[in-house]
Design an enzyme around this catalytic site. Structure first.
Site, PDB file in Angstrom:
ATOM      1  N   LEU A  30       4.111 -11.489 -26.189  1.00 11.46           N
ATOM      2  CA  LEU A  30       5.275 -12.152 -26.773  1.00 11.46           C
ATOM      3  C   LEU A  30       6.436 -12.226 -25.784  1.00 11.46           C
ATOM      4  O   LEU A  30       6.703 -11.287 -25.042  1.00 11.46           O
ATOM      5  CB  LEU A  30       5.711 -11.413 -28.042  1.00 11.46           C
ATOM      6  CG  LEU A  30       4.625 -11.304 -29.123  1.00 11.46           C
ATOM      7  CD1 LEU A  30       5.168 -10.588 -30.352  1.00 11.46           C
ATOM      8  CD2 LEU A  30       4.061 -12.668 -29.510  1.00 11.46           C
ATOM      9  N   HIS A  34       8.628 -16.651 -28.539  1.00 11.72           N
ATOM     10  CA  HIS A  34       8.108 -16.077 -29.790  1.00 11.72           C
ATOM     11  C   HIS A  34       9.234 -15.408 -30.593  1.00 11.72           C
ATOM     12  O   HIS A  34       9.256 -15.478 -31.825  1.00 11.72           O
ATOM     13  CB  HIS A  34       7.029 -15.034 -29.492  1.00 11.72           C
ATOM     14  CG  HIS A  34       5.809 -15.581 -28.811  1.00 11.72           C
ATOM     15  ND1 HIS A  34       5.481 -15.253 -27.519  1.00 11.72           N
ATOM     16  CD2 HIS A  34       4.836 -16.426 -29.237  1.00 11.72           C
ATOM     17  CE1 HIS A  34       4.344 -15.856 -27.184  1.00 11.72           C
ATOM     18  NE2 HIS A  34       3.935 -16.586 -28.202  1.00 11.72           N
ATOM     19  N   ASP A 150       4.104 -26.606 -28.180  1.00  8.27           N
ATOM     20  CA  ASP A 150       2.729 -27.078 -28.374  1.00  8.27           C
ATOM     21  C   ASP A 150       2.784 -28.261 -29.340  1.00  8.27           C
ATOM     22  O   ASP A 150       2.393 -28.159 -30.499  1.00  8.27           O
ATOM     23  CB  ASP A 150       1.873 -25.937 -28.914  1.00  8.27           C
ATOM     24  CG  ASP A 150       1.808 -24.776 -27.936  1.00  8.27           C
ATOM     25  OD1 ASP A 150       0.939 -24.777 -27.072  1.00  8.27           O
ATOM     26  OD2 ASP A 150       2.686 -23.875 -28.017  1.00  8.27           O
ATOM     27  N   GLN A 153      -0.406 -29.529 -31.057  1.00  3.02           N
ATOM     28  CA  GLN A 153      -0.851 -28.521 -32.030  1.00  3.02           C
ATOM     29  C   GLN A 153      -0.030 -28.619 -33.314  1.00  3.02           C
ATOM     30  O   GLN A 153      -0.573 -28.589 -34.431  1.00  3.02           O
ATOM     31  CB  GLN A 153      -0.708 -27.138 -31.407  1.00  3.02           C
ATOM     32  CG  GLN A 153      -0.856 -25.983 -32.378  1.00  3.02           C
ATOM     33  CD  GLN A 153      -0.848 -24.649 -31.665  1.00  3.02           C
ATOM     34  OE1 GLN A 153      -1.818 -24.294 -31.019  1.00  3.02           O
ATOM     35  NE2 GLN A 153       0.234 -23.901 -31.765  1.00  3.02           N
TER      36      GLN A 153
HETATM   37  P1  AMP Z   1       0.918 -18.632 -28.474  1.00  3.39           P
HETATM   38  O1  AMP Z   1       1.063 -17.160 -28.643  1.00  3.39           O
HETATM   39  O2  AMP Z   1       1.203 -19.104 -27.098  1.00  3.39           O
HETATM   40  O3  AMP Z   1      -0.356 -19.157 -29.071  1.00  3.39           O
HETATM   41  O4  AMP Z   1       2.067 -19.288 -29.335  1.00  3.39           O
HETATM   42  C1  AMP Z   1       2.347 -18.875 -30.647  1.00  3.39           C
HETATM   43  C2  AMP Z   1       3.407 -19.769 -31.206  1.00  3.39           C
HETATM   44  O5  AMP Z   1       4.575 -19.680 -30.396  1.00  3.39           O
HETATM   45  C3  AMP Z   1       3.012 -21.254 -31.220  1.00  3.39           C
HETATM   46  O6  AMP Z   1       3.504 -21.843 -32.418  1.00  3.39           O
HETATM   47  C4  AMP Z   1       3.710 -21.796 -30.019  1.00  3.39           C
HETATM   48  O7  AMP Z   1       4.009 -23.173 -30.113  1.00  3.39           O
HETATM   49  C5  AMP Z   1       4.986 -20.970 -30.025  1.00  3.39           C
HETATM   50  N1  AMP Z   1       5.604 -20.939 -28.706  1.00  3.39           N
HETATM   51  C6  AMP Z   1       5.060 -20.485 -27.546  1.00  3.39           C
HETATM   52  N2  AMP Z   1       5.932 -20.641 -26.526  1.00  3.39           N
HETATM   53  C7  AMP Z   1       7.039 -21.225 -27.057  1.00  3.39           C
HETATM   54  C8  AMP Z   1       8.295 -21.658 -26.525  1.00  3.39           C
HETATM   55  N3  AMP Z   1       8.577 -21.544 -25.228  1.00  3.39           N
HETATM   56  N4  AMP Z   1       9.193 -22.215 -27.360  1.00  3.39           N
HETATM   57  C9  AMP Z   1       8.911 -22.358 -28.684  1.00  3.39           C
HETATM   58  N5  AMP Z   1       7.754 -21.963 -29.237  1.00  3.39           N
HETATM   59  C10 AMP Z   1       6.837 -21.407 -28.446  1.00  3.39           C
END
Ligand code: AMP
Length: 277
Positions: A30, A34, A150, A153
């Site tokens: 994280l 996150h 994303d 997604q």
């Molecule tokens: P991940 O752990 O990378 O699968 O991401 C989990 C959630 O956090 C997903 O909904 C991602 O789109 C979101 N997320 C990851 N990085 C960012 C960021 N820099 N800004 C906003 N949301 C993020």
């Protein structure tokens, strides 16, 4: 803050909740992106609601040559981030709890998933939809927060919720960036010093290109700028509409998306293309 590894214990705890249950699905490692999701989840939960963060590196969304084994899993750090950001519960199941022996049922969105990242990562969105659907069934959230970083997604999850009738409101969270503009990502840790120095040029290129007029000119400009970044290999650069189809004109809201390898690391980013007056 509660920490559950068992789906059954999570379910029992969830059934005792009276207010909103806001889910934040993550793969852990994280970072402050996150953190922003968890804080937004807290605001959505309101005074009587709860926030559940899930931490699960989901094997079915990784391709055979991708980084499933190497993906960072700093659980103690992650729990500290969740606690500090105000999560009420963390669900951290072992892989076998999500994928029991004989697992053979998947959820697949078959339109938006076929393009962009879906083309270069076959099966990725099937893995994402399957795990998110399963987490929705287990945690029964009223709301779930997903990052705009994303973008594809987010649109696919919205389609899945609409198509399958999940009673969950999807809450988008704007992309969180480092001070130099690079979108925060767990995969940024893979970049070596030189790559990290060049990485913010992707976002700068998108911003500079977006100042131009037609979608085709914007994509050409972004492509030219990103090609100049040392070590960059373009996976895709596209200007799309709300259905992720090529954006035809600037009368409607669009999005400029990029997926770029810097060395071995695949980075994604996107920015809005607001309609022109
Ligand atoms: P991940 O752990 O990378 O699968 O991401 C989990 C959630 O956090 C997903 O909904 C991602 O789109 C979101 N997320 C990851 N990085 C960012 C960021 N820099 N800004 C906003 N949301 C993020």
């Amino acid at each position: 803050m509660k920490v559950f590894e068992s789906a059954e214990l999570l379910r029992r705890w969830r059934n005792r909740q009276k207010g909103r249950v806001v889910l934040v699905p993550t793969m852990g490692a994280l970072h402050h992106g996150h953190e922003a999701l968890i804080q937004l989840a807290n605001r959505r939960a309101g005074p009587h609601g709860v926030v559940v963060v899930t931490i699960f590196v989901n094997p079915s969304q990784f391709g055979p040559n991708e980084d499933y084994d190497a993906y960072p899993r700093p659980l103690r750090h992650d729990l500290a981030v969740c606690r500090a950001a105000g999560a009420d519960a963390v669900f951290h199941p072992p892989p076998g709890a999500m994928y029991p022996d004989g697992f053979s049922t998947f959820v697949e969105e078959v339109s938006l998933s076929r393009t962009l990242c879906g083309k270069s990562r076959p099966g990725h969105f099937r893995g994402v939809c399957t795990i998110v659907a399963k987490l929705f069934l287990l945690a029964q959230p009223t709301h779930a927060v997903f990052g705009e970083k994303d973008w594809q997604q987010l649109q696919i999850i919205r389609a899945m919720v609409r198509d399958l009738g999940f009673p969950v409101s999807i809450v988008p969270c704007p992309t969180v960036r480092e001070a130099d503009g690079l979108a925060a990502s767990s995969r940024n840790a893979y970049l070596d010093t030189g790559e990290r120095r060049h990485a913010p040029a992707i976002h700068r290129a998108l911003l500079e290109a977006a100042r131009l007029g037609s979608p085709a000119t914007i994509v050409r400009k972004a492509t030219a700028l990103i090609r100049r970044i040392p070590g960059a290999r373009i996976d895709h650069i596209a200007a799309v509409d709300s259905l992720l189809k090529p954006l035809r004109n600037r009368q409607v809201e669009g999005r400029l998306l990029a997926a770029v390898f810097l060395g071995k690391t695949r980075l994604i980013d996107n920015i809005p293309l607001p309609p022109l007056p």
